[in-house]
Every structure is written in C-alpha cells, then in structure tokens.
Design a protein around this motif. Structure first.
Motif, short mmCIF file in Angstrom:
data_model
loop_
_atom_site.label_atom_id
_atom_site.label_comp_id
_atom_site.label_asym_id
_atom_site.label_seq_id
_atom_site.Cartn_x
_atom_site.Cartn_y
_atom_site.Cartn_z
N HIS A 248 0.84 -1.20 0.00
CA HIS A 248 0.00 0.00 0.00
C HIS A 248 0.88 1.25 0.00
CE1 HIS A 248 -3.53 2.39 0.58
NE2 HIS A 248 -3.18 2.80 1.78
N GLU A 249 0.51 2.23 -0.82
CA GLU A 249 1.33 3.43 -0.95
C GLU A 249 0.74 4.62 -0.20
OE1 GLU A 249 1.62 3.78 -5.20
OE2 GLU A 249 3.20 2.26 -5.34
N GLY A 250 -0.26 4.37 0.64
CA GLY A 250 -0.85 5.45 1.43
C GLY A 250 -0.16 5.61 2.77
N GLY A 251 -0.92 6.02 3.77
CA GLY A 251 -0.36 6.22 5.10
C GLY A 251 -0.99 5.31 6.12
N ARG A 252 -0.50 5.42 7.35
CA ARG A 252 -1.08 4.61 8.43
C ARG A 252 -0.86 5.33 9.75
NH1 ARG A 252 2.80 -0.62 9.49
NH2 ARG A 252 1.10 -1.15 10.88
N HIS A 253 -1.72 5.01 10.71
CA HIS A 253 -1.57 5.51 12.08
C HIS A 253 -1.77 4.33 13.03
CE1 HIS A 253 -1.35 9.75 11.14
NE2 HIS A 253 -2.47 9.71 10.47
N ASP A 254 -0.97 4.29 14.08
CA ASP A 254 -1.09 3.27 15.11
C ASP A 254 -1.90 3.85 16.26
OD1 ASP A 254 -0.89 1.34 17.05
OD2 ASP A 254 1.31 1.29 17.10
N LEU A 255 -3.17 3.43 16.37
CA LEU A 255 -4.04 3.93 17.43
C LEU A 255 -3.81 3.22 18.76
CD1 LEU A 255 -7.49 4.31 15.60
CD2 LEU A 255 -5.63 5.97 15.83
N GLY A 256 -2.91 2.25 18.78
CA GLY A 256 -2.72 1.45 19.98
C GLY A 256 -1.79 2.06 20.99
N ASN A 257 -1.11 3.16 20.64
CA ASN A 257 -0.23 3.81 21.62
C ASN A 257 -0.48 5.31 21.57
OD1 ASN A 257 2.14 5.32 20.16
ND2 ASN A 257 1.79 3.45 18.98
N PRO A 258 -0.25 6.03 22.66
CA PRO A 258 -0.58 7.45 22.72
C PRO A 258 0.08 8.29 21.63
CG PRO A 258 -0.23 6.61 24.93
CD PRO A 258 0.16 5.50 23.99
N GLY A 259 1.35 8.00 21.32
CA GLY A 259 2.03 8.79 20.30
C GLY A 259 1.36 8.70 18.95
N GLY A 260 1.06 7.49 18.52
CA GLY A 260 0.39 7.30 17.23
C GLY A 260 -1.02 7.84 17.24
N PHE A 261 -1.69 7.69 18.38
CA PHE A 261 -3.07 8.18 18.50
C PHE A 261 -3.11 9.70 18.37
CE2 PHE A 261 -6.66 9.67 21.04
CZ PHE A 261 -7.70 8.91 20.53
N ILE A 262 -2.17 10.39 18.99
CA ILE A 262 -2.12 11.85 18.91
C ILE A 262 -1.90 12.29 17.47
CG2 ILE A 262 -0.76 13.89 19.54
CD1 ILE A 262 -0.27 12.47 22.27
N ARG A 263 -1.00 11.62 16.76
CA ARG A 263 -0.75 11.97 15.36
C ARG A 263 -2.00 11.77 14.51
NH1 ARG A 263 4.47 10.14 16.76
NH2 ARG A 263 3.98 7.95 16.32
N ALA A 264 -2.74 10.68 14.78
CA ALA A 264 -3.98 10.43 14.04
C ALA A 264 -5.00 11.53 14.29
CB ALA A 264 -4.56 9.07 14.43
N CYS A 265 -5.12 11.94 15.54
CA CYS A 265 -6.08 13.01 15.88
C CYS A 265 -5.71 14.31 15.17
CB CYS A 265 -6.11 13.22 17.38
SG CYS A 265 -6.93 11.88 18.30
N VAL A 266 -4.42 14.65 15.18
CA VAL A 266 -3.99 15.88 14.51
C VAL A 266 -4.25 15.78 13.01
CG1 VAL A 266 -1.98 17.31 13.94
CG2 VAL A 266 -2.28 16.45 16.28
N ASP A 267 -3.92 14.63 12.42
CA ASP A 267 -4.11 14.43 10.99
C ASP A 267 -5.58 14.59 10.60
OD1 ASP A 267 -3.58 13.82 8.36
OD2 ASP A 267 -3.30 11.68 8.68
N PHE A 268 -6.46 13.90 11.33
CA PHE A 268 -7.88 13.97 11.01
C PHE A 268 -8.44 15.36 11.27
CE2 PHE A 268 -7.63 9.59 10.36
CZ PHE A 268 -8.85 9.07 9.94
N ALA A 269 -8.00 16.01 12.35
CA ALA A 269 -8.51 17.34 12.67
C ALA A 269 -8.08 18.36 11.63
CB ALA A 269 -8.04 17.76 14.06
#
Length: 300
Positions: A248-269
């Motif tokens: 896959h040539e897209g992106g990913r976020h790891d929601l299982g740890n706080p660091g990855g979760f924060i990045r996902a929230c910022v990305d989506f927001a």
C-alpha cells in the motif's frame, strides 16, 4: 469481516482501565467506527467483533440509542444527530467472545463460527491500525481474485525502522508485473536491520483463505502461550498455499499507543472543515514559539 478487539490495551493505560481503546475518539469518532466504515466501503454487511467480557461497551456502541436520537432531534441538533445515527446501519456487528488473551491467531480462530458456510475467505482488520486512505481492502480483494489464496497488506519503511515490524521475505516480481503485488516466501518478526529480507513490513489488514482455521489448529503456541497468525500463515506457505502481499502506498496511524493516537487526531482534525483552520493556525504559532524558545536557550 473480523475485528479482533479483546486486548487489554496496556499501551494506553490508565485510560483503558475502564474504557476500551477502540472507543477512544479520533477527534470525535471512535476508532471502532472508522474500522466499520472501512469494512462497509469494502462491501461488508456483517462485522464479527472479537471481544472480552470486560469490553462489552464496544458492542453497545453499535446499538441504536433512541432516547438520545429523539432528544437531539427535538432540540434541533441536526449535525450531532447525523453523527450519532451514522453507525446505525453501517454494518451488522456480531459479538464473538474470547475468554483469554491467547494471541491474534487465537482471536481469529474464535471467529470461525461467525462465518457463513459459503464464505471461503474473510478479512481481518486490526483496530490499532488505520490504513489510509480507505480502500486497501478492495485492492486486496482484487489480488485474491487474480491469484487466489491469502493476501496481506504491506508498507515500505526506511531500512532503519524494519526492526519494529514483521518483515516480508518476497519473491522478485516478473517483468511487467505490478510491483505492488509480490508473492510471499516467509516473514521475519522484528529482525535486525542487517538480517531483514526486505523493507516491506506487515500492516493490520489480512484477507485470509478459510484454510487458515485448519492451520491455526495445527499451530503450536509460542511465547506466553499465544497462538500467532503469522505462524499459521508460515505453515500454509510451506504447504504451497499462495500468499501475496499488496504494498500500500498510502499512510497509516497506530491507534494502539498514545504517540500514534495523537498523530492520528492531529491528521484527522487538520482535514476537518470545522477544526482544521483554527488548529493549523494554533499549531503554526505553537511551533514558532518553540523554535524561538529553542534558539534563545541554545544561543543561536
């Protein structure tokens, strides 16, 4: 489709002591709903959610709350009502109980009874992983239609990061073949950089042939008494079962740890019309202030 969600969420304690990590919101939408949306986009009508007795709140999220909906409607809260109702008819969520956390392979095996007799393959979506943009399952389904067998999702990562993942040992593509689709010879779990067979690592999306259940029954428990699906897949590869990876040539976020979760929230927001503009402005100012502070401290 199967979603293993019975884990203890230890990487997110103490928040997950009483709240399942799958219900933690990415901005304002729980991770489990994002996974359900992805499944629905791939054509799923039913989602087998593997849960534990202490995590029944996940299944409650899929129940319709008529009192809440009627209250929002009466108060003219149209936007909130639409968000609440979005999950109502997304997929049919079916609970599958896993009494003890005995590994991902064991969790997948628990879901066998939730499949119809004529389902010869099924997808597994790990809720810790957000694979973006949605749609990789459709690509994997296309690969299975061409080659049969089992299809896994992979990502290219920098060489220095391979030790954090399960790494694929891949056959070279023939001339003219799609370089994103490679046959898998095996997998190595978190190898040293020098020993890694490639820089293509496993992501949390599997399209498994039904033969995986027989392989899981023949797979010996490993460390901690856990049954790993990668061991079962290795067994199938040795027996000649075709296994391919879609890179896959897209992106990913790891929601299982706080660091990855924060990045996902910022990305989506940042991509949200309601929150994005003000958040981008705040982040720009915040990072500028950090840069000035660093320059003062370091004497630059």
């Amino acid at each position: 489709m199967v979603v293993p969600a019975a884990g203890l969420g230890t990487r997110f304690l103490p928040a997950t002591k009483t709240v399942p990590k799958e219900l933690l919101p990415v901005v304002d939408t729980p991770g489990i709903e994002l996974i359900a949306r992805e499944a629905a986009l791939a054509g799923a009508s039913r989602l087998a959610v593997v849960t534990a007795p202490r995590k029944q709140g996940i299944m409650a999220y899929f129940d319709q709350d008529e009192l809440l909906e009627s209250t929002l409607a009466a108060r003219g809260k149209t936007t909130q009502l639409e968000k609440v109702q979005a999950v109502n008819n997304l997929v049919e969520a079916v609970a599958v109980n896993q009494d003890r956390p005995l590994g991902l392979g064991h969790a997948i095996g628990c879901a066998e009874s939730a499949l119809d007799d004529d389902e010869d393959c099924f997808a597994v979506l790990l809720p810790d992983d957000l694979v973006l943009p949605f749609g990789v399952l459709n690509e994997m389904i296309d690969v299975r239609q061409r080659f049969g067998g089992t299809v896994l999702c992979g990502f290219e990562v920098p060489e220095e990061e391979v030790s954090n993942y399960g790494v694929f040992d891949l056959e070279e593509p023939a001339e003219g073949d799609d370089p994103r689709v490679r046959r898998v010879r095996g997998m190595v779990e978190k190898p040293d950089v020098a020993d890694a067979p490639s820089t293509v690592v496993a992501a949390g999306r599997y399209l498994l042939d039904r033969t995986i259940f027989d392989a899981l029954r023949r797979t010996e428990p490993g460390k901690g008494g856990e049954i790993q699906v990668t061991d079962a897949i290795e067994l199938l590869i040795k027996e000649g079962h075709p296994v391919h990876v879609f890179i896959h040539e897209g992106g990913r976020h790891d929601l299982g740890n706080p660091g990855g979760f924060i990045r996902a929230c910022v990305d989506f927001a940042l991509n949200d019309d309601s929150y994005g503009p003000s958040l981008r402005q705040w982040l720009t100012g915040r990072l500028s202030a950090d840069a000035v502070s660093h320059a003062v401290v370091s004497g630059e």
